[in-house]
Design a protein around this motif. Structure first.
Motif, short mmCIF file in Angstrom:
data_model
loop_
_atom_site.label_atom_id
_atom_site.label_comp_id
_atom_site.label_asym_id
_atom_site.label_seq_id
_atom_site.Cartn_x
_atom_site.Cartn_y
_atom_site.Cartn_z
N THR A 164 -7.65 -76.40 42.08
CA THR A 164 -7.71 -75.72 43.50
C THR A 164 -6.94 -74.62 43.61
OG1 THR A 164 -5.93 -77.47 44.38
CG2 THR A 164 -8.23 -78.15 44.84
N PRO A 165 -7.26 -73.89 44.40
CA PRO A 165 -6.59 -72.51 44.43
C PRO A 165 -5.14 -72.47 44.96
CG PRO A 165 -8.03 -72.59 46.19
CD PRO A 165 -8.32 -73.79 45.42
N PHE A 166 -4.46 -71.45 44.38
CA PHE A 166 -3.15 -71.18 44.93
C PHE A 166 -2.90 -70.19 45.92
CE2 PHE A 166 -0.70 -72.62 40.66
CZ PHE A 166 -0.84 -73.71 41.02
N LEU A 167 -3.79 -69.11 46.04
CA LEU A 167 -3.59 -68.34 47.31
C LEU A 167 -4.44 -68.66 48.31
CD1 LEU A 167 -3.97 -64.94 45.26
CD2 LEU A 167 -1.88 -66.02 46.08
N ILE A 168 -3.84 -69.47 49.24
CA ILE A 168 -4.45 -70.20 50.35
C ILE A 168 -4.31 -69.58 51.78
CG2 ILE A 168 -5.24 -72.02 48.46
CD1 ILE A 168 -3.47 -73.83 50.08
N LYS A 169 -4.31 -70.66 52.87
CA LYS A 169 -3.93 -70.74 54.09
C LYS A 169 -2.90 -71.87 54.17
CE LYS A 169 -6.78 -70.44 58.07
NZ LYS A 169 -7.36 -69.29 58.53
N SER A 170 -2.08 -71.76 55.08
CA SER A 170 -0.92 -72.72 55.25
C SER A 170 -1.50 -74.17 55.41
CB SER A 170 -0.37 -72.34 56.57
OG SER A 170 0.93 -73.44 56.72
N THR A 171 -0.96 -75.03 54.50
CA THR A 171 -1.20 -76.48 54.44
C THR A 171 -0.13 -77.09 55.19
OG1 THR A 171 -0.26 -76.53 52.31
CG2 THR A 171 -2.73 -76.82 52.45
N PRO A 172 -0.40 -78.04 56.06
CA PRO A 172 0.78 -78.67 56.84
C PRO A 172 1.46 -79.80 56.36
CG PRO A 172 -1.18 -79.51 57.61
CD PRO A 172 -1.64 -78.67 56.54
N GLU A 173 2.58 -79.46 55.59
CA GLU A 173 3.34 -80.67 54.67
C GLU A 173 4.59 -80.67 55.49
OE1 GLU A 173 1.84 -83.15 53.30
OE2 GLU A 173 0.24 -82.14 52.00
N GLY A 174 4.77 -80.02 56.37
CA GLY A 174 6.18 -79.78 57.23
C GLY A 174 7.11 -79.25 56.62
N ALA A 175 6.79 -78.46 55.71
CA ALA A 175 8.07 -77.46 55.28
C ALA A 175 7.57 -75.84 55.49
CB ALA A 175 8.01 -77.62 53.69
N ARG A 176 8.28 -74.91 55.25
CA ARG A 176 8.06 -73.52 55.35
C ARG A 176 7.01 -73.25 54.35
NH1 ARG A 176 13.13 -72.39 55.96
NH2 ARG A 176 13.88 -73.12 58.17
N ASP A 177 6.09 -72.32 54.45
CA ASP A 177 5.36 -71.73 53.46
C ASP A 177 5.96 -70.77 52.63
OD1 ASP A 177 2.95 -73.42 54.00
OD2 ASP A 177 2.32 -71.94 55.70
N PHE A 178 5.59 -70.45 51.32
CA PHE A 178 5.84 -69.31 50.75
C PHE A 178 4.63 -68.37 51.00
CE2 PHE A 178 8.80 -71.93 48.16
CZ PHE A 178 9.95 -71.21 47.98
N VAL A 179 4.87 -67.11 51.33
CA VAL A 179 3.56 -66.32 51.76
C VAL A 179 3.61 -65.04 50.47
CG1 VAL A 179 3.55 -66.83 53.93
CG2 VAL A 179 4.98 -64.98 53.26
N PRO A 196 -2.37 -79.48 47.63
CA PRO A 196 -3.84 -79.18 47.95
C PRO A 196 -4.83 -80.15 48.84
CG PRO A 196 -3.11 -80.05 45.44
CD PRO A 196 -2.12 -80.30 46.54
N GLN A 197 -3.89 -80.51 49.65
CA GLN A 197 -4.24 -81.59 50.78
C GLN A 197 -5.81 -81.00 51.20
OE1 GLN A 197 -3.15 -84.52 51.16
NE2 GLN A 197 -4.63 -84.91 52.61
N THR A 198 -5.83 -79.99 51.76
CA THR A 198 -7.26 -79.74 52.49
C THR A 198 -8.11 -79.61 51.39
OG1 THR A 198 -6.49 -77.46 52.60
CG2 THR A 198 -6.25 -78.78 54.62
N PHE A 199 -8.12 -78.93 50.25
CA PHE A 199 -9.13 -78.90 49.35
C PHE A 199 -9.34 -80.12 48.72
CE2 PHE A 199 -7.23 -74.85 49.45
CZ PHE A 199 -8.49 -74.01 49.55
N LYS A 200 -8.58 -80.98 48.68
CA LYS A 200 -8.97 -82.27 47.79
C LYS A 200 -9.80 -83.15 49.02
CE LYS A 200 -4.89 -85.32 48.58
NZ LYS A 200 -3.83 -86.13 48.10
N GLN A 201 -9.75 -82.89 50.26
CA GLN A 201 -10.61 -83.45 51.33
C GLN A 201 -11.78 -82.83 51.25
OE1 GLN A 201 -7.04 -84.31 54.50
NE2 GLN A 201 -8.84 -85.00 55.22
N LEU A 202 -11.99 -81.52 51.14
CA LEU A 202 -13.23 -81.06 51.20
C LEU A 202 -13.79 -81.21 49.73
CD1 LEU A 202 -11.97 -77.27 52.22
CD2 LEU A 202 -13.20 -78.80 53.44
N LEU A 203 -13.29 -81.53 48.70
CA LEU A 203 -13.78 -82.22 47.50
C LEU A 203 -14.45 -83.58 47.93
CD1 LEU A 203 -11.35 -81.35 44.59
CD2 LEU A 203 -13.83 -80.49 44.99
N MET A 204 -14.05 -84.11 48.68
CA MET A 204 -14.59 -85.49 49.20
C MET A 204 -15.80 -85.01 49.83
SD MET A 204 -12.73 -87.58 47.76
CE MET A 204 -12.21 -86.58 46.37
#
Ligand code: ASP
Length: 582
Positions: A164-179, A196-204
């Motif tokens: 899954t990609p590395f250049l994405i949009k914020s994923t909410p795991e409760g930490a600060r993002d690296f941008v 990769p939370q949202t991507f793996k759900q999209l794969l489902m």
């Protein structure tokens, strides 16, 4: 040909063979007529011998070899008269008849042997040298083997490894993002994935019903021994599953790794413990169940005896340290210092000795008589010879402090055996966590975690009480992984976002793609992610994940070897249309 064998390969049965080796000079010893050199490569160490009588020129050359010189030698394998049983190649040595210096080396800043004399920072700066040492090499070999076994298991279970990609949009795991600023999209930024939370759900949603990936994740948070700004997860997701299907599959993975890596059979299913029970009995959601010493609630029996500290406390809890009645004043003071350290934060420590003769001696004898202390002992299942340790205060922090004290006593008593493995699942976490500072709920896991269906009614009346269909795998007090059954219905997802204080618009902006995907036929799904670094560290018997990562960062998130992070040029800033604030 640089080498016919590696430096870890030759044995007595090779005696008489003419061979070539290449490697690094670990050390050399000059004994007058003879010079011995330990030659090292990734596979081991082989002793080379140079003989003054046989070849004076060569022997003189060998004497000039410095530490970490890279050489190639040709010679004959011979049986050693002085065998070294600690070395796998210790029965033989190489009588060298030709040597080529491949590359001289500067004197290394620390010794590159099993034990090094280099401090942490120095070894981090010269990580490529530290990695030559056997302990680090072994860790990376273990890591490699585990990765291969993980792939083997998943492949045999029909999982697909999908990147899954590395250049994405914020994923909410409760930490600060690296941008990462985007040059082609002026003024806009990518976020690096916290998972990769949202991507793996999209794969489902896309129908790839069994997915896994061994993947880098990035979280900008304060670092500790078991945290790095970039770390590796074994990320997994499955469709058409309920909680126990997921747990069974990944219990299978855990057993596979125990069996194939450590040669340990874990019998039976891993126990499941509710979050509430874990907190009540162990003060922690990652209990180390290699030993008992459960926390007992003494609140109702210890209050109301005119002891102000207890009477003013919301909660009074205790543990029983078996056989510790003989703890000296000094040892007890040491424990008091331990629990009152700012990181632990208890106000003080109260103790009661249950003497061998059945009498009691406590630090609160003025307020509590034998009958009272006997009641404590009964509650704790204490026997003569034991030491009762009590903390009091607000419930949550006191339980936390008791958890630390329990682990400390476990360590002191030597009952946290590194060769014993006790995995368990923690289940039924709270869905939401109230944050005093911001005055709102946070997702305890992440916002895509499904509430337990039987708790849905509480969403309106008492959201803090709703339990999540979430689970963690804990082994020996280390949280190895966590996951959940997900929400796959956009209305429930909306309700969740609302409870987390997102406006409809914010939710749409941030996660519209996922909500929209849910409208196109989302299967029920759930998954988990394991901290790969932590798992390797656990199997290696190490506390710090740094030692199982080839090129880790230090505690300030710096790579001191390549000196990063660092400034970028004004041209780069211009190109990105960025300006530094002073
Ligand atoms: N994405 C989650 C995490 O990184 C794991 C999961 O829910 O599968 O903790």
């Amino acid at each position: 040909m640089y080498r016919t064998h590696t430096c870890g390969e030759l044995r007595l049965e090779n005696a008489g063979e003419s061979i070539s080796l290449s490697g690094w000079v670990q050390r050399s010893r000059d004994l007058g007529g003879m010079t011995f050199v330990d030659l090292r490569d990734r596979y081991g160490i082989t002793q080379l011998v140079f003989n003054m009588e046989e070849n004076e020129g060569l022997c003189k050359q060998a004497r000039k070899l410095g530490r970490e010189f890279v050489i190639q030698v040709h010679g004959k394998v011979t049986e050693r008269s002085n065998k070294n049983s600690k070395m796998t190649t210790g029965d033989i040595e190489i009588r060298v008849n030709e040597m080529n210096l491949l590359k001289a080396a500067e004197v290394p800043p620390f010794t590159i042997e099993e034990e090094s004399d280099g401090g942490d920072e120095l070894r981090m700066k010269y990580r490529f040298l530290d990695l030559r040492r056997a302990p680090l090499r072994k860790n990376l070999e273990l890591r490699h083997k585990m990765a291969q076994e993980i792939r083997r298991y998943f492949d045999s279970e029909d999982f697909l490894e999908i990147e899954t990609p590395f250049l994405i949009k914020s994923t909410p795991e409760g930490a600060r993002d690296f941008v990462v600023p985007s040059r082609m999209n002026e003024g806009q930024f990518y976020a690096l994935p916290q998972s990769p939370q949202t991507f793996k759900q999209l794969l489902m949603v896309a129908g790839y019903d069994k997915y896994f990936q061994i993947v880098k994740c990035f979280r900008d948070e304060d670092l500790r021994a078991d945290r790095q700004p970039e770390f590796t997860q074994i990320d997994c997701e499955m469709s058409f599953v309920e909680r126990d299907d997921v747990l069974d599959t990944f219990e299978g993975l855990a057993k596979h790794l125990f069996r194939n890596i450590l040669k340990v059979e874990i019998e039976g299913s891993f126990p499941k413990m509710s979050y509430d029970q874990a907190i009540e009995e162990y003060g922690s959601d990652k209990p180390d169940i290699r030993f008992e010493m459960k926390i007992k609630d003494l609140t109702s029996i210890a209050k109301g005896k005119d002891f102000r500290v207890f009477d003013d406390s919301e909660y009074i809890g205790a543990i029983c340290a078996e056989g510790c009645v003989g703890y000296s004043r000094k040892e007890l003071d040491g424990l008091t210092d331990f629990v009152t350290r700012p990181q632990i934060g208890a106000k003080g420590l109260i103790y009661a000795r249950y003497n061998q003769d059945g009498s009691f001696k406590s630090s609160v004898d003025k307020f509590f008589g034998t009958e009272d202390l006997k009641a404590w002992a009964e509650e704790l299942g204490a026997k003569p010879g034991d030491l009762i340790l009590v903390l009091a205060g607000e419930r949550t922090p006191t339980l936390k402090a008791l958890s630390e004290l329990r682990l400390e006593m476990g360590t002191r008593l030597g009952i946290r055996n590194k060769d014993v493995y006790k995995p368990l699942w923690i289940v039924d976490f709270p869905l939401l966590d109230w944050d005093e500072e911001t005055g709102r709920f946070h997702a305890m896991h992440h916002p895509f975690t499904s509430p337990k269906i039987e708790d849905l009614d509480l969403f309106e009346s008492d959201p803090g009480k709703v339990r999540a269909n979430a689970y963690d795998l804990v082994i020996n007090g280390v949280e190895i992984g966590g996951g959940s059954i997900r929400i796959h219905d956009e209305d429930l997802q909306k309700l969740m976002f609302k409870n987390l204080g997102f406006t409809d618009e914010e939710a749409r902006n941030q996660f519209g793609f996922l909500m929209s995907a849910f409208r196109y036929g989302a299967p029920p799904h759930g998954g988990i992610a394991f901290g790969f670094d932590r798992w390797v560290a656990l199997f290696a018997g190490l506390d710090s994940i740094r030692d199982v990562i080839a090129f880790p960062k230090n505690n300030s998130g710096r790579d001191v070897m390549i000196d990063s992070p660092s400034d970028i040029s004004s041209e780069q800033l211009d190109e990105l249309k960025l300006q530094k604030k002073k």
